[in-house]
Design a protein around this motif. Structure first.
Motif, PDB file in Angstrom:
ATOM      1  N   VAL A 188     -40.488  35.873   0.183  1.00  9.99           N
ATOM      2  CA  VAL A 188     -39.305  36.637   0.606  1.00  9.99           C
ATOM      3  C   VAL A 188     -39.614  37.305   1.943  1.00  9.99           C
ATOM      4  CG1 VAL A 188     -37.837  38.617   0.051  1.00  9.99           C
ATOM      5  CG2 VAL A 188     -38.455  36.982  -1.738  1.00  9.99           C
TER       6      VAL A 188
ATOM      7  N   PHE B  31     -36.885  38.880   3.931  1.00 13.38           N
ATOM      8  CA  PHE B  31     -35.869  39.861   4.322  1.00 13.38           C
ATOM      9  C   PHE B  31     -35.061  40.282   3.111  1.00 13.38           C
ATOM     10  CE2 PHE B  31     -31.441  40.725   5.704  1.00 13.38           C
ATOM     11  CZ  PHE B  31     -31.684  41.826   6.500  1.00 13.38           C
TER      12      PHE B  31
ATOM     13  N   GLU C   9     -21.009  41.040  -4.653  1.00 12.95           N
ATOM     14  CA  GLU C   9     -22.226  40.960  -3.850  1.00 12.95           C
ATOM     15  C   GLU C   9     -22.739  42.367  -3.573  1.00 12.95           C
ATOM     16  OE1 GLU C   9     -21.260  38.781  -0.312  1.00 12.95           O
ATOM     17  OE2 GLU C   9     -20.654  37.007  -1.452  1.00 12.95           O
TER      18      GLU C   9
ATOM     19  N   VAL D 199     -28.840  41.391  -0.512  1.00 14.51           N
ATOM     20  CA  VAL D 199     -29.176  40.082   0.034  1.00 14.51           C
ATOM     21  C   VAL D 199     -30.680  39.893  -0.050  1.00 14.51           C
ATOM     22  CG1 VAL D 199     -29.195  38.670   2.138  1.00 14.51           C
ATOM     23  CG2 VAL D 199     -27.225  40.117   1.636  1.00 14.51           C
TER      24      VAL D 199
ATOM     25  N   GLU E  52     -33.682  36.991   1.242  1.00 21.35           N
ATOM     26  CA  GLU E  52     -33.884  35.769   2.016  1.00 21.35           C
ATOM     27  C   GLU E  52     -35.344  35.369   2.031  1.00 21.35           C
ATOM     28  OE1 GLU E  52     -30.352  36.588   5.330  1.00 21.35           O
ATOM     29  OE2 GLU E  52     -32.404  36.194   5.983  1.00 21.35           O
ATOM     30  N   SER E  53     -35.562  34.058   1.936  1.00 22.55           N
ATOM     31  CA  SER E  53     -36.880  33.509   2.227  1.00 22.55           C
ATOM     32  C   SER E  53     -36.757  32.770   3.548  1.00 22.55           C
ATOM     33  CB  SER E  53     -37.321  32.574   1.105  1.00 22.55           C
ATOM     34  OG  SER E  53     -36.449  31.457   1.040  1.00 22.55           O
ATOM     35  N   VAL E  54     -37.790  32.007   3.921  1.00 24.64           N
ATOM     36  CA  VAL E  54     -37.713  31.300   5.200  1.00 24.64           C
ATOM     37  C   VAL E  54     -36.576  30.285   5.203  1.00 24.64           C
ATOM     38  CG1 VAL E  54     -38.953  29.711   6.716  1.00 24.64           C
ATOM     39  CG2 VAL E  54     -40.147  31.657   5.745  1.00 24.64           C
ATOM     40  N   LYS E  55     -36.402  29.580   4.076  1.00 30.19           N
ATOM     41  CA  LYS E  55     -35.465  28.459   4.047  1.00 30.19           C
ATOM     42  C   LYS E  55     -34.252  28.685   3.151  1.00 30.19           C
ATOM     43  CE  LYS E  55     -38.296  25.717   6.396  1.00 30.19           C
ATOM     44  NZ  LYS E  55     -38.095  25.493   7.809  1.00 30.19           N
ATOM     45  N   ALA E  56     -34.109  29.880   2.586  1.00 25.68           N
ATOM     46  CA  ALA E  56     -32.988  30.098   1.683  1.00 25.68           C
ATOM     47  C   ALA E  56     -32.483  31.534   1.811  1.00 25.68           C
ATOM     48  CB  ALA E  56     -33.398  29.821   0.245  1.00 25.68           C
ATOM     49  N   ALA E  57     -31.201  31.689   1.592  1.00 22.18           N
ATOM     50  CA  ALA E  57     -30.605  33.018   1.598  1.00 22.18           C
ATOM     51  C   ALA E  57     -29.767  33.127   0.341  1.00 22.18           C
ATOM     52  CB  ALA E  57     -29.734  33.205   2.816  1.00 22.18           C
ATOM     53  N   SER E  58     -29.812  34.275  -0.291  1.00 22.25           N
ATOM     54  CA  SER E  58     -29.087  34.408  -1.538  1.00 22.25           C
ATOM     55  C   SER E  58     -28.499  35.801  -1.668  1.00 22.25           C
ATOM     56  CB  SER E  58     -30.056  34.121  -2.696  1.00 22.25           C
ATOM     57  OG  SER E  58     -29.387  34.264  -3.903  1.00 22.25           O
ATOM     58  N   GLU E  59     -27.314  35.866  -2.237  1.00 24.33           N
ATOM     59  CA  GLU E  59     -26.716  37.159  -2.527  1.00 24.33           C
ATOM     60  C   GLU E  59     -27.234  37.636  -3.889  1.00 24.33           C
ATOM     61  OE1 GLU E  59     -24.736  34.919  -0.784  1.00 24.33           O
ATOM     62  OE2 GLU E  59     -24.848  36.304   0.920  1.00 24.33           O
TER      63      GLU E  59
ATOM     64  N   TYR F 264     -25.950  39.693  -6.984  1.00 22.80           N
ATOM     65  CA  TYR F 264     -24.686  40.187  -7.538  1.00 22.80           C
ATOM     66  C   TYR F 264     -24.976  41.288  -8.547  1.00 22.80           C
ATOM     67  CZ  TYR F 264     -23.201  35.765  -5.509  1.00 22.80           C
ATOM     68  OH  TYR F 264     -22.980  34.729  -4.636  1.00 22.80           O
TER      69      TYR F 264
END
Lengths: 449, 499, 125
Positions: free
Chosen positions: C35, C37, C52, C55, C57-64, C66
């Motif tokens: 992770v 951010f 939401e 947030v 985020e990893s290098v290659k994925a972003a996720s909300e 909830y």
């Protein structure tokens, strides 16, 4: 055909491996009704000599800037580009590489982008810059959208001193969104006042400095006005060489600085490709559109570069991305960066002085043209002139073109429905203009106006 | 055999290179500019004057060496085989570079009087003519700057057409799960919501699911064809009919147009609008990430909404229309000036060189090369779908199961072997995707060598050499880079040590 | 026995009194990878169930992230904003995302307990 290495015997051998009788068979998933039986009725292939001849013919139908006293600006500026710029960007490892998604084999592009970002941040006076956008107009539209995202407001105020193509691009970009652009009337005198316009619904004010008609502003009062209302100040720089002489937008309080980078490293190329520069404050970094190169280390601890913070971008965030941009202007960024490296701190300032000097020289010479007056109180290397109440600047430009002089752009080309702009001509002078060029322009204007 | 250590850290032709800021030698110049005379007039108004800008000073030899060394740390198509799926890394003809530099084309201002640029307008008009003929479409918007920009342009025309018909309630756009990320992002920029459509086992769009999702609120379908799995959408004509039946428009992502140029006119498939990546299909250089160009063809229904500017044949010659005109309802302007003219020249030079016969041969050879890779590697890797494929061959990571080697590791090992890796992990519809696009400009010999190397690597992975793969690449200027560090503590510009 | 409850989107909530602590599950942090951010909500923000809230985020994925239930945020975890890597180290402990005052405790009944969540994870394999 010279770009196709396969021979007929190669093709037969390959079809055997595939187990197909013909290439047509490989297209069997295409509905029968849509398959073309043979080549379309269009010209067949040609050798280099024939193609080159065709382009030489088309080139010969144009009056190129180098063959005429040339005073056109309005968003695209003619500067001398050192020979090394083009020679270096033609190196195949730069020219024929893709976006640097595999960093171990792309350190050249990545280091160059890191240097480019550093240069752009430095000249604009901002914390961070991205690895480029398509051009100044689209960068301006992206800045408007970003400002709305940051402020969670929807009103974008567009100065009448912003290049009209840029204003149109902003308006188009916001058309089918919750955001709205309020475009102020053209401002040839540079007298526009934002007091009373910026309110609690304003996401940002977009101004161009120097303005489309030439005016150079101290942006500090406007920045204060925006910030007091919780709005951002977006500053567009259409002529980045001006940043060698005029205080940076960052130092004057801008929150986002966008620019057209064409002036450095790139020819005019009939207006495209351009190079969108985009810089902002560190606190807005994650709201920024576009690619970013960042510094890191490899497994052996050696310094290197990668594309980073990609989660903002479309290939990861899809419909929630900060922008849909993918391809940018990588090679143009390289050209810009090489030219700026060649100028250095010393040359960048000197080039700006030479440009301002050329324009002031032109103003002095234009005093000989009766009835002509310079409109803006201040300018850098470009200013609007009024040719007299009954004059038609478009007709003047046309008549001068017949004499082999490319004498600026009539404002009516952008503002056909504004009769008061009919006599207005926008003239630019750069380090490429000689005294002789200016004398020829003045003499021709005296005859025609 | 271990790598020799050097005192300098250089490795023969691979020379360590500092940042330009670290090469600063104050007082050096690379451009001899005249000493400006003192201003006897200054017109900078009330804006503060700027002091020296903190940029490094270098001489020309230093600059030339700096960028030459940087270039040597890059892999281009000129360097070797670059089978980057979906990106179409084909040879970039040098004639295109030469003619783009003719002063009569390069040294032109976009706002010169139109009578002084008739040859430039002819370049734009000729290219537009070819693009319309090759697609069978009646109109083309030339100004979009790249593929994603063209997607947005096409959708803006679609939205404008719906608004004009009083159907502004159409706000949903259908996009297959396998689509490029630009598709949903472009839709969002037009105020549309995105509704994903699943794929079938055979890699094509689930037509039944698509039909079920059509409705009176659907504005458009965005479909890539050939799709991102490298497959032709066999049901495309039926799909187009269903989309039109629901009152929506059909947007085709033309990223893979290079597979079918000269063999299929997209107008015959029922498509309403499609962008064309000139930097893919028509061989203009990718330049390390641009510039591209994304002219967007439009059907008769969408043509009136094309953005300004555009070229028309007028009484006095060619004319660039920049404003409103009778009969036209342009949705606006998408960028400054007239489009990516420098890219147009290169694309047109390529098209004229290839001709109608050559373009058809190019797509045939591109598809032949891809099928040759697919047939040759399907027993060593795991092919995601049965052939034939179009211009690219899709594999997944089943062949790496239990080897401890990932698609990423496999790609990095290819780098040490002297190849640019294929596209990894895209499309998302298969696990650990390896997408290979050879293009038509590769010889059989190149492909045979590549096939032998990939087979060798696959055998090595299956033989339990995971550690070797994890350590790759070893022979590059830099080995695997720490992307986590880059993202956690972003360093995005050089700063002097003192700051 | 853990008192945590889970969502199908891999958030967890642990309730003490009328205050719930929310984070992402160990499964989720593992799926994301390193992770890099995190964004957490500010105190005072009202959040509806399923909205939401944060947030990651990893290098290659972003996720909300909830919110598992409705309520008013009382605190965001500044520690994971400063050191996103904590999420990888202690997703179900110190690396919680935010705390909120529950508006409707009955909403907890819609969530899975540890055993049900473990069974759910098995179906994802």
């Amino acid at each position: 055909m010279r770009y196709l290495p396969l021979t007929e015997s190669d093709r037969r051998a390959m079809l055997d491996v595939i187990g197909a009788k013909s290439v047509d068979e490989l297209f069997r998933d295409v509905p029968q009704s849509a398959r073309l039986a043979g080549p379309l009725p269009l010209p067949a292939h040609q050798g280099e000599m024939e193609v080159e001849r065709a382009f030489t013919r088309m080139a010969g139908k144009n009056l190129s800037a180098g063959c005429a006293p040339f005073f056109i600006g309005a968003g695209v500026y003619r500067h001398h580009i050192p020979a090394a710029v083009d020679q270096l960007l033609l190196r195949g490892e730069f020219l024929t590489a893709y976006t640097p998604y595999q960093p171990e084999v792309s350190q050249g592009t990545l280091q160059m982008l890191f240097e480019f970002q550093s240069q752009v941040a430095t000249i604009t006076g901002m914390d961070v810059a991205n690895a480029s956008m398509y051009d100044g107009a689209t960068a301006t539209a992206e800045a408007a959208i970003m400002a709305c995202r940051i402020t969670k407001r929807g009103k974008v105020i567009v100065s009448g001193g912003l290049h009209p193509h840029y204003a149109e691009t902003v308006e188009t970009s916001l058309r089918y969104t919750e955001m709205e652009a309020e475009i102020l009337p053209p401002d040839p005198l540079g007298m526009e006042d934002m007091i009373g316009r910026v309110d609690g619904k304003t996401a940002c004010v977009i101004v161009q400095n120097p303005g489309f008609f030439g005016t150079v502003r101290d942006l500090r009062p406007l920045a204060a006005l925006c910030h007091e209302a919780g709005a951002l100040l977006v500053v567009m720089v259409a002529e980045p060489t001006s940043l060698g002489l005029i205080e940076s937008p960052g130092a004057m309080g801008a929150d986002i600085v966008v620019a057209e980078g064409q002036s450095l490293g790139m020819g005019m190329n009939f207006g495209g490709p351009g190079l969108g520069l985009f810089a902002t404050r560190e606190k807005y970094l994650r709201q920024m559109p576009g690619r970013l190169a960042g510094q890191t280390v490899d497994v052996d601890g050696r310094r290197g570069w990668v594309l980073t913070l990609s989660t903002r971008e479309q290939h990861i965030r899809r419909e929630k991305a900060t922008s849909n941009i993918c391809t940018n202007s990588g090679l143009c960024a390289l050209a810009f960066s090489i030219h700026l490296t060649m100028l250095g701190g010393t040359g960048f300032g000197r080039l700006a002085e030479l440009n301002h000097l050329a324009a002031t020289r032109l103003e002095q010479k234009l005093k000989a043209v009766t009835g002509l007056r310079v409109l803006p109180q201040s300018y850098y290397n470009e200013f609007a002139v009024h040719l007299g109440d009954d004059a038609d600047a478009a007709a003047v430009v046309d008549a001068l073109a017949d004499k082999g002089i490319l004498a600026g752009v009539p404002a009516s080309r952008f503002y056909p429905t504004w009769p008061e702009l009919k006599p207005v001509l926008i003239l630019a002078a750069t380090e490429t203009n000689t005294e002789d060029d200016m004398d020829k322009l003045v003499a021709a204007l005296k005859e025609v106006v | 055999m271990s790598e020799p250590m050097t005192i300098s850290g250089n490795r023969a032709l691979l020379i360590e290179e500092k940042l330009i800021f670290e090469l600063d030698n104050p007082g050096s110049v690379a451009i001899d500019l005249p000493e400006p005379a003192p201003f006897d007039l200054e017109r900078l108004g009330d804006a503060p004057r700027r002091g020296r800008v903190a940029l490094p000073d270098l001489s020309e030899p230093q600059v030339v060496r700096h960028y030459t060394r940087l270039s040597q740390k890059n892999y281009g198509i000129d360097s070797g085989f670059y089978p980057l799926g979906s990106c179409t890394m084909k040879h970039n003809p040098r004639l295109s570079e030469k003619v783009a530099r003719l002063p009569g084309l390069a040294d032109l201002h976009p706002l010169q009087p139109q009578k002084t640029v008739q040859g430039a307008l002819e370049v734009i008009d000729s290219l537009a003519h070819w693009l319309k003929e090759l697609t069978g479409m009646p109109a083309v918007a030339m100004s979009p700057a790249a593929g994603a920009h063209g997607e947005w342009c096409g959708l803006m025309a679609i939205r404008s057409a719906h608004e004009d018909k009083g159907e502004s309630h159409r706000r949903r756009v259908l996009v297959p799960e396998s689509a490029h990320g630009t598709n949903p992002a472009s839709a969002a920029m037009c105020g549309y919501s995105v509704d994903p459509i699943p794929a079938l086992e055979n890699g094509r769009v689930d037509v039944a699911a698509l039909k079920a999702k059509l409705g009176p609120d659907v504005a458009a379908l965005m479909l890539t064809n050939p799709n991102t799995c490298g497959l032709f959408e066999t049901e495309i004509i039926e799909i187009a009919a269903a989309v039109h039946g629901a009152g929506a428009y059909f947007y085709c992502d033309g990223a893979n147009f290079n597979a079918i140029v000269g063999r299929v006119k997209i107008a015959d498939l029922g498509i309403d609008t499609m962008h064309i990546n000139l930097h893919k299909t028509f061989a203009t250089p990718h330049g390390g990430g641009g510039p591209g160009a994304g002219p967007t063809v439009l059907s008769a229904a969408l043509a009136p909404y094309a953005p300004v500017p555009y070229v028309v044949h007028g009484a006095g010659g060619l004319e660039m229309v920049e404003g409103k005109r009778a009969g036209a309802k342009p949705f606006g302007r998408v960028k400054g000036f007239h489009g990516q003219f420098g890219v147009f020249i290169r694309a047109l030079a390529y098209i004229m060189s290839m001709g109608s016969d050559g373009l058809r041969q190019a797509s045939s050879d591109a598809v032949l090369n891809a099928n040759y890779l697919l047939a040759s590697l399907k027993d060593d890797l795991s092919a995601s779908f049965d052939g034939p494929c179009m211009h690219e061959a899709l594999f997944d990571d089943r062949f790496l199961k239990d080897t401890g080697v990932t698609t990423l590791d496999f790609a990095k090992a290819m780098i040490d072997e002297g190849y640019h890796p294929m596209t990894m992990y895209f499309p998302l519809v298969v696990h650990g995707a390896l997408l290979m696009e050879p293009t038509e400009t590769e010889s059989k010999d190149t492909l045979d060598q590549f096939i032998a190397v990939v087979r060798g690597l696959a055998a090595k992975a299956k033989a339990g050499a995971a550690e070797d793969f994890k350590a790759a690449p070893r022979l590059t200027p830099r080995r695997r880079l720490d992307e986590t560090l880059a993202a956690r503590s972003p360093v995005l510009r050089w700063k002097p040590a003192a700051e | 026995m853990s008192s945590k409850r889970f969502t199908k989107d891999h958030e967890w909530i642990d309730v003490e009194g009328d205050i719930g602590t929310v984070g992402i599950s160990d499964y989720a942090q593992h799926a994301l990878g390193d992770v890099v951010f995190v964004e957490v909500p500010e105190a005072g923000r009202e959040i509806a169930k399923g909205a939401e809230a944060a947030v990651v985020e990893s290098v290659k994925a972003a996720s909300e992230v909830y919110s598992p239930v409705s309520g008013t945020v009382t605190a965001g975890n500044a520690a994971i904003v400063d050191q996103p890597g904590l999420v990888n180290e202690a997703a179900e402990g110190a690396a919680w995302f935010f705390k909120l005052k529950l508006a409707n405790p009955a909403e907890l009944n819609d969530l899975m307990d540890q055993a049900a969540y473990d069974a759910y994870l098995k179906t994802l394999e």
